[in-house]
Every structure is written in C-alpha cells, then in structure tokens.
Write an enzyme that holds these catalytic residues in place. Structure first.
Site, PDB file in Angstrom:
ATOM      1  N   CYS A 106       0.806  -1.217   0.000  1.00 39.01           N
ATOM      2  CA  CYS A 106       0.000   0.000   0.000  1.00 39.01           C
ATOM      3  C   CYS A 106       0.847   1.279   0.000  1.00 39.01           C
ATOM      4  O   CYS A 106       1.390   1.657  -1.019  1.00 39.01           O
ATOM      5  CB  CYS A 106      -0.981  -0.027   1.167  1.00 39.01           C
ATOM      6  N   HIS A 203      -3.780  -5.995   1.826  1.00 36.58           N
ATOM      7  CA  HIS A 203      -3.571  -6.100   3.270  1.00 36.58           C
ATOM      8  C   HIS A 203      -4.107  -7.456   3.727  1.00 36.58           C
ATOM      9  O   HIS A 203      -4.367  -8.338   2.937  1.00 36.58           O
ATOM     10  CB  HIS A 203      -4.331  -4.979   3.990  1.00 36.58           C
TER      11      HIS A 203
END
Length: 254
Positions: A106, A203
């Site tokens: 990310c 994630h």
C-alpha cells in the site's frame, strides 16, 4: 535493534536469514506487521534462524539484508517518512537490483514508485524501485480481493486505498483482479513486480493466507544468503487452516 527467531527443527540451523522491516513505527496498518511474523515462522519451520531487524527514520540502514518487508500507512505516515526514504532510495535500489527480495504494501508500494500525488495535489517523490505512478482518487477502493497471478495462482487479500496506480513498461503486475478494483479500478491489474520486488495493495495480512508467496520470498532470501532453498514438508493442520482462511475470505462480499 534486532530479534533472533531460532529454528524449530532438530539439529543445527540450515542458515540465517536477515529480515528487515521498513518503518514499522509509521507504516504498519491493517495487520501488515503480520507479514514479517509469517516469514519468520515459516523460515523457522524450514530450519533457518531469522534475525529480525527494523529500520525507522534517522537510523543507519543495514544493507547486509536478505529480505525486506514494508507496510502501509496513511498520507500522514507517508509524509513523515518521505524525506528519509528518499535519502535511502539509492541503497534500496541497489539492493533490489542485486536481487534482494522485497514485499511492500500500500503506502510503501506507492512510494517505491516514481511519485504519489495526494488528494490535496501535493506530489511526494518516490524512489523508483518500481516503474509506477500513483495519484489519489476521489473514492476509496475497499473490499476483499482475489488476484490471478502467474506463478502464485490465486492471491487473496483485502484492499483499502484511494491511490490510483498505473504501471510503466519497467514493471509487470502481480496479477489480474477477480474480483476487486486493484491498482486503479480500470485496467484490471493489481500490484507490481520488478526484479524480486513485489508491491501490492493487498492487506490482510497478505502472507498468512498466501503461503506460496511467503515461500517464494523465503526462497529468494535463502538464495541471497548464498544457500540453496530446499524446502521440507511441514506437518500438522497448518495447510487445512490456511485453506479454510482462504475459503472464508473468498466467500465474503466486497
């Protein structure tokens, strides 16, 4: 600071893997620190000691590393690390080009590209390990995601980002989304790969549900340490637990 995770197999260790976490104090949301723990544990099961190191702003960067992991963070976290990351950019590029495996999630995925433009129009320069450009979009892309990936099969995770990433010719995607929004919600791609570096928005943490990816990173790390990866079968219910976690994640709506 470092922590030693000793091997759990009988006899002497097969070797030692030096694993570095980048900016765990600022870039560690949505369980991304779990990726480092999974790598350490799976290496222990294979007979390797793991020296877990961390790097935060202002410290000395140890470049004698076999594996690098880094997590996500909010724009504020990226703002805090951006100058320090730029100062370490050449060292990280050299490590990547020399074959050091890396997994960046990310926010660090974005800053491992060429730049990230925030929703306020501020451009944060990246370090260019990955040929990628990111611009903040008007909406957050959130939900469970599956990615069909060459070499890894179906990779499962959870995305939560507003950055829209597009790859240049120097990077290839981790895979194609099925379902999910991925890099930008338009071209069907997710993540980026170059050398032995993987950048992704997934994630979850990512690696507990994707042991194939974890073991690929460990294999490259062992090779980087000068040894040959020769995995042994891990006994017990671990495989069933992993399969169940994957099934549950795939069954949940976005």
């Amino acid at each position: 600071m470092s922590t030693l995770y000793e091997h759990t197999t009988e006899g002497p260790a097969r070797g030692r893997i030096r694993l570095l976490q980048l900016y765990p104090g600022d870039m560690n949301i949505y369980g991304d620190w779990g990726n480092a723990l999974v790598l350490a544990r799976r290496a222990q099961w294979q007979g390797y000691d793991v020296e877990m190191l961390s790097y935060d702003r202002g410290q000395e960067l140890d470049e004698d590393i076999h594996l690098v992991v880094g997590g996500g963070g909010q724009d504020s976290g990226q703002e805090r690390i951006k100058e320090d990351l730029l100062a370490r950019g050449q060292a990280l590029r050299d490590m990547a080009e020399a074959g050091t495996p890396m997994l960046v999630i990310c926010g660090l995925y974005q800053l491992f590209g060429h730049h990230f433009v925030t929703s306020g129009g501020q451009e944060m320069p990246g370090i260019g390990v990955l040929d990628a450009h990111t611009v903040a979009g008007p909406l957050r892309l959130i939900g469970n995601i599956a990615v069909e990936s060459e070499g890894f099969g179906t990779v499962i995770g959870y995305e939560n980002h507003s950055g829209l990433t597009r790859l240049g010719p120097g990077a290839r995607p981790l895979g194609r989304v099925r379902p999910g929004e991925g890099n930008n919600g338009e071209d069907g791609t997710e993540g980026a790969r170059c050398h032995h570096v993987i950048g992704t928005y997934l994630h979850g943490s990512l690696l507990p549900k994707n042991p194939v990816v974890a073991d690929w990173l460990l294999a490259r790390a062992v090779e980087r340490s000068g040894r040959q990866w020769d995995p042994v079968a891990v006994e017990g219910p671990l495989g069933a637990w992993t399969d169940r976690a994957r099934e549950v994640a795939l069954s949940r709506p976005r």
